[in-house]
Scaffold this motif. Structure first.
Motif, PDB file in Angstrom:
ATOM      1  N   SER A  67       0.807  -1.230   0.000  1.00 50.70           N
ATOM      2  CA  SER A  67       0.000   0.000   0.000  1.00 50.70           C
ATOM      3  C   SER A  67       0.836   1.275   0.000  1.00 50.70           C
ATOM      4  CB  SER A  67      -0.975   0.010   1.182  1.00 50.70           C
ATOM      5  OG  SER A  67      -0.281  -0.082   2.407  1.00 50.70           O
ATOM      6  N   THR A  68       1.852   1.343   0.848  1.00 47.17           N
ATOM      7  CA  THR A  68       2.650   2.566   0.929  1.00 47.17           C
ATOM      8  C   THR A  68       3.363   2.835  -0.389  1.00 47.17           C
ATOM      9  OG1 THR A  68       2.987   2.178   3.284  1.00 47.17           O
ATOM     10  CG2 THR A  68       4.440   3.764   2.237  1.00 47.17           C
ATOM     11  N   SER A  69       3.979   1.807  -0.941  1.00 50.20           N
ATOM     12  CA  SER A  69       4.715   1.964  -2.197  1.00 50.20           C
ATOM     13  C   SER A  69       3.776   2.212  -3.369  1.00 50.20           C
ATOM     14  CB  SER A  69       5.574   0.720  -2.467  1.00 50.20           C
ATOM     15  OG  SER A  69       6.523   0.549  -1.436  1.00 50.20           O
ATOM     16  N   TRP A  70       2.625   1.531  -3.378  1.00 45.93           N
ATOM     17  CA  TRP A  70       1.668   1.736  -4.466  1.00 45.93           C
ATOM     18  C   TRP A  70       1.116   3.154  -4.443  1.00 45.93           C
ATOM     19  CZ3 TRP A  70      -3.583   2.873  -4.828  1.00 45.93           C
ATOM     20  CH2 TRP A  70      -4.136   2.743  -6.113  1.00 45.93           C
ATOM     21  N   LEU A  71       0.754   3.634  -3.255  1.00 49.04           N
ATOM     22  CA  LEU A  71       0.231   4.997  -3.149  1.00 49.04           C
ATOM     23  C   LEU A  71       1.273   6.021  -3.574  1.00 49.04           C
ATOM     24  CD1 LEU A  71      -1.729   4.657   0.199  1.00 49.04           C
ATOM     25  CD2 LEU A  71      -2.739   5.228  -2.041  1.00 49.04           C
ATOM     26  N   ALA A  72       2.532   5.778  -3.185  1.00 46.84           N
ATOM     27  CA  ALA A  72       3.602   6.693  -3.584  1.00 46.84           C
ATOM     28  C   ALA A  72       3.783   6.683  -5.094  1.00 46.84           C
ATOM     29  CB  ALA A  72       4.909   6.318  -2.886  1.00 46.84           C
ATOM     30  N   ALA A  73       3.706   5.490  -5.701  1.00 51.17           N
ATOM     31  CA  ALA A  73       3.896   5.380  -7.150  1.00 51.17           C
ATOM     32  C   ALA A  73       2.767   6.063  -7.907  1.00 51.17           C
ATOM     33  CB  ALA A  73       4.000   3.909  -7.562  1.00 51.17           C
ATOM     34  N   ILE A  74       1.529   5.815  -7.490  1.00 45.10           N
ATOM     35  CA  ILE A  74       0.403   6.394  -8.212  1.00 45.10           C
ATOM     36  C   ILE A  74       0.352   7.903  -8.018  1.00 45.10           C
ATOM     37  CG2 ILE A  74      -1.472   6.271  -6.495  1.00 45.10           C
ATOM     38  CD1 ILE A  74      -1.618   5.147 -10.191  1.00 45.10           C
ATOM     39  N   GLY A  75       0.917   8.379  -6.914  1.00 44.01           N
ATOM     40  CA  GLY A  75       0.984   9.823  -6.674  1.00 44.01           C
ATOM     41  C   GLY A  75       2.270  10.441  -7.175  1.00 44.01           C
TER      42      GLY A  75
ATOM     43  N   THR B 151     -10.751   4.627  -6.260  1.00 39.50           N
ATOM     44  CA  THR B 151     -11.487   3.882  -5.245  1.00 39.50           C
ATOM     45  C   THR B 151     -10.522   3.234  -4.252  1.00 39.50           C
ATOM     46  OG1 THR B 151     -13.225   3.433  -6.869  1.00 39.50           O
ATOM     47  CG2 THR B 151     -13.250   2.116  -4.873  1.00 39.50           C
ATOM     48  N   ALA B 152      -9.414   2.700  -4.753  1.00 37.07           N
ATOM     49  CA  ALA B 152      -8.408   2.127  -3.859  1.00 37.07           C
ATOM     50  C   ALA B 152      -7.817   3.201  -2.943  1.00 37.07           C
ATOM     51  CB  ALA B 152      -7.311   1.446  -4.671  1.00 37.07           C
ATOM     52  N   GLN B 153      -7.640   4.395  -3.462  1.00 42.24           N
ATOM     53  CA  GLN B 153      -7.141   5.488  -2.623  1.00 42.24           C
ATOM     54  C   GLN B 153      -8.134   5.844  -1.522  1.00 42.24           C
ATOM     55  OE1 GLN B 153      -6.237   8.188  -5.966  1.00 42.24           O
ATOM     56  NE2 GLN B 153      -4.142   8.271  -5.199  1.00 42.24           N
ATOM     57  N   GLU B 154      -9.432   5.798  -1.831  1.00 43.39           N
ATOM     58  CA  GLU B 154     -10.443   6.059  -0.801  1.00 43.39           C
ATOM     59  C   GLU B 154     -10.324   5.044   0.333  1.00 43.39           C
ATOM     60  OE1 GLU B 154     -12.826   8.524  -0.500  1.00 43.39           O
ATOM     61  OE2 GLU B 154     -11.827   9.479  -2.194  1.00 43.39           O
ATOM     62  N   TRP B 155      -9.976   3.827  -0.009  1.00 38.71           N
ATOM     63  CA  TRP B 155      -9.819   2.756   0.976  1.00 38.71           C
ATOM     64  C   TRP B 155      -8.495   2.892   1.740  1.00 38.71           C
ATOM     65  CZ3 TRP B 155      -7.493  -2.387  -0.887  1.00 38.71           C
ATOM     66  CH2 TRP B 155      -7.334  -3.284   0.178  1.00 38.71           C
TER      67      TRP B 155
ATOM     68  N   THR C  20     -14.327   0.217   3.124  1.00 39.89           N
ATOM     69  CA  THR C  20     -13.708  -1.045   3.514  1.00 39.89           C
ATOM     70  C   THR C  20     -13.279  -1.791   2.253  1.00 39.89           C
ATOM     71  OG1 THR C  20     -15.756  -2.326   3.402  1.00 39.89           O
ATOM     72  CG2 THR C  20     -15.257  -1.194   5.502  1.00 39.89           C
ATOM     73  N   ARG C  21     -12.451  -2.807   2.433  1.00 41.31           N
ATOM     74  CA  ARG C  21     -12.048  -3.622   1.286  1.00 41.31           C
ATOM     75  C   ARG C  21     -13.270  -4.266   0.632  1.00 41.31           C
ATOM     76  NH1 ARG C  21      -7.309  -7.577  -0.264  1.00 41.31           N
ATOM     77  NH2 ARG C  21      -8.403  -8.791  -1.829  1.00 41.31           N
ATOM     78  N   ASP C  22     -14.180  -4.780   1.437  1.00 43.50           N
ATOM     79  CA  ASP C  22     -15.374  -5.418   0.874  1.00 43.50           C
ATOM     80  C   ASP C  22     -16.197  -4.435   0.045  1.00 43.50           C
ATOM     81  OD1 ASP C  22     -14.716  -7.842   1.972  1.00 43.50           O
ATOM     82  OD2 ASP C  22     -16.110  -7.688   3.661  1.00 43.50           O
ATOM     83  N   GLN C  23     -16.314  -3.204   0.522  1.00 45.53           N
ATOM     84  CA  GLN C  23     -17.055  -2.190  -0.226  1.00 45.53           C
ATOM     85  C   GLN C  23     -16.358  -1.871  -1.551  1.00 45.53           C
ATOM     86  OE1 GLN C  23     -17.077   0.742   2.904  1.00 45.53           O
ATOM     87  NE2 GLN C  23     -19.263   0.411   3.338  1.00 45.53           N
TER      88      GLN C  23
END
Length: 200
Positions: A105-113, A166-170, A177-180
């Motif tokens: 999550s940390t690396s993915w968020l950094a990459a997408i940003g 949507t993944a960023q909102e989570w 939530t992940r299920d949502q």
């Protein structure tokens, strides 16, 4: 055997490259681009800085590879997708995506940003290529890649954009939530394939 000797043991070139890349993914995920040096990467990987340059070139080249890896779905993922009916295939590809982004999550968020590198032409190009690749993967997963028109590819890219935000909102905001997220993305994909994609 000491930790240092384990870190410095002789590895095959591919394994050493992957080790360096793994360290870079972690460091660039934890800090902005400007705060990470190739010396930091080399130290944490237990290699000489020259080896980082040998495998990846400049710091920017290394960072571009980190972004590319974090945002690209590997071929093996498509080979392992559920081959059932559309709802099962949608569940499978959404589940894979959520597994990856939550695990990194940390690396993915950094990459997408873009890790503080937004607006850099090379970074923007790599991100755009990753989005194109993900859109192509979506069309492949739902059996529509071979007949894809430019409009259909545009619709698939729009879905990828939805998945990213949507993944960023989570992960970032914690309001879903992940299920949502899974329900939203899987249901939307099925609806798009059945009711929207045919219009393209």
């Amino acid at each position: 055997m000491s930790v240092e000797s384990v870190r410095r043991r002789r590895l095959e070139p591919d394994a050493r490259r992957e080790q360096i890349l793994s360290v870079a993914i972690r460091l660039f995920g934890a800090k902005p681009y400007a705060e990470v040096s190739t010396t930091d990467v080399a130290r944490d990987a237990g290699v000489a800085r020259g080896l980082v340059n040998h495998y990846f070139g400049t710091k920017k080249d290394l960072y571009l590879e980190v972004v590319r890896v974090m945002l690209t779905v590997p071929e093996v993922a498509y080979e392992q997708l559920d081959q059932g009916e559309l709802p099962e295939r949608a569940d499978s590809i959404v589940g894979y995506f959520l597994d990856v982004v939550s695990r990194h999550s940390t690396s993915w968020l950094a990459a997408i940003g873009a890790g503080g590198m937004a607006g850099d032409a090379d970074v923007d190009r790599v991100i755009a290529e990753a989005v194109d690749g993900a859109a192509d993967g979506i069309l492949r997963a739902v059996g529509m890649r071979e007949s894809a028109t430019p409009a259909l590819r545009g619709m698939a890219r729009s879905y990828v954009g939805l998945a990213i935000y949507t993944a960023q909102e989570w992960l970032q905001r914690g309001v879903l939530t992940r299920d949502q997220v899974h329900a939203l993305l899987a249901t939307t994909l099925v609806t798009m394939v059945e009711r929207v994609f045919p219009q393209a």
